[in-house]
Scaffold this motif. Structure first.
Motif, PDB file in Angstrom:
ATOM      1  N   ARG A  16       0.811  -1.211   0.000  1.00  0.00           N
ATOM      2  CA  ARG A  16       0.000   0.000   0.000  1.00  0.00           C
ATOM      3  C   ARG A  16       0.847   1.265   0.000  1.00  0.00           C
ATOM      4  NH1 ARG A  16      -5.669   0.004   0.591  1.00  0.00           N
ATOM      5  NH2 ARG A  16      -6.184  -1.591  -0.912  1.00  0.00           N
ATOM      6  N   ARG A  20       4.261  -0.104   3.974  1.00  0.00           N
ATOM      7  CA  ARG A  20       2.896  -0.402   4.388  1.00  0.00           C
ATOM      8  C   ARG A  20       2.303  -1.485   3.491  1.00  0.00           C
ATOM      9  NH1 ARG A  20       0.927   2.434   8.132  1.00  0.00           N
ATOM     10  NH2 ARG A  20      -1.113   1.618   7.698  1.00  0.00           N
ATOM     11  N   TRP A  21       1.603  -2.436   4.107  1.00  0.00           N
ATOM     12  CA  TRP A  21       0.964  -3.513   3.364  1.00  0.00           C
ATOM     13  C   TRP A  21      -0.397  -3.817   3.995  1.00  0.00           C
ATOM     14  CZ3 TRP A  21       5.976  -3.312   4.887  1.00  0.00           C
ATOM     15  CH2 TRP A  21       6.975  -3.439   3.899  1.00  0.00           C
ATOM     16  N   ILE A  22      -1.230  -4.487   3.219  1.00  0.00           N
ATOM     17  CA  ILE A  22      -2.455  -5.067   3.763  1.00  0.00           C
ATOM     18  C   ILE A  22      -2.457  -6.550   3.408  1.00  0.00           C
ATOM     19  CG2 ILE A  22      -3.858  -2.969   3.758  1.00  0.00           C
ATOM     20  CD1 ILE A  22      -5.148  -4.073   1.145  1.00  0.00           C
ATOM     21  N   CYS A  24      -4.731 -10.578   4.336  1.00  0.00           N
ATOM     22  CA  CYS A  24      -5.826 -11.253   5.022  1.00  0.00           C
ATOM     23  C   CYS A  24      -5.391 -11.621   6.440  1.00  0.00           C
ATOM     24  CB  CYS A  24      -6.233 -12.501   4.256  1.00  0.00           C
ATOM     25  SG  CYS A  24      -7.246 -12.138   2.826  1.00  0.00           S
ATOM     26  N   CYS A  25      -6.275 -11.371   7.368  1.00  0.00           N
ATOM     27  CA  CYS A  25      -6.002 -11.653   8.769  1.00  0.00           C
ATOM     28  C   CYS A  25      -5.965 -13.156   9.010  1.00  0.00           C
ATOM     29  CB  CYS A  25      -7.102 -11.007   9.605  1.00  0.00           C
ATOM     30  SG  CYS A  25      -6.947 -11.321  11.361  1.00  0.00           S
ATOM     31  N   PRO A  33      -8.611  -8.552   2.281  1.00  0.00           N
ATOM     32  CA  PRO A  33      -7.530  -8.110   3.157  1.00  0.00           C
ATOM     33  C   PRO A  33      -7.991  -7.001   4.108  1.00  0.00           C
ATOM     34  CG  PRO A  33      -6.755  -8.303   0.906  1.00  0.00           C
ATOM     35  CD  PRO A  33      -8.251  -8.464   0.869  1.00  0.00           C
ATOM     36  N   SER A  34      -7.941  -7.279   5.406  1.00  0.00           N
ATOM     37  CA  SER A  34      -8.397  -6.299   6.385  1.00  0.00           C
ATOM     38  C   SER A  34      -7.332  -6.032   7.430  1.00  0.00           C
ATOM     39  CB  SER A  34      -9.670  -6.790   7.072  1.00  0.00           C
ATOM     40  OG  SER A  34      -9.414  -7.966   7.811  1.00  0.00           O
ATOM     41  N   ALA A  36      -3.814  -4.510   8.369  1.00  0.00           N
ATOM     42  CA  ALA A  36      -2.806  -3.558   7.916  1.00  0.00           C
ATOM     43  C   ALA A  36      -1.484  -3.835   8.610  1.00  0.00           C
ATOM     44  CB  ALA A  36      -3.261  -2.135   8.219  1.00  0.00           C
TER      45      ALA A  36
END
Ligand SMILES: [Zn+2]
Length: 45
Positions: A16, A20-22, A24-25, A33-34, A36
């Motif tokens: 991102r 910074r990345w996103i 999947c939890c 993907p939620s 961060a």
């Protein structure tokens, strides 16, 4: 553990921006993907 090692363990990682990345939890059934992930300036996580 470095950020790249964390990202290796996650699914659908998307960058991102700088440090910074996103993704999947891993703690629940995440369809989008939620989660961060951010890298601190000192390189810690
Ligand atoms: Zn979650």
């Amino acid at each position: 553990m470095s950020v790249s090692e964390v990202l290796d363990r996650l699914e659908k990682v998307r960058r991102r921006g700088r440090g910074r990345w996103i993704a999947c939890c891993p703690a629940h059934d995440d369809r989008n993907p939620s989660l961060a992930i951010g890298e601190r300036d000192d390189g810690g996580c």
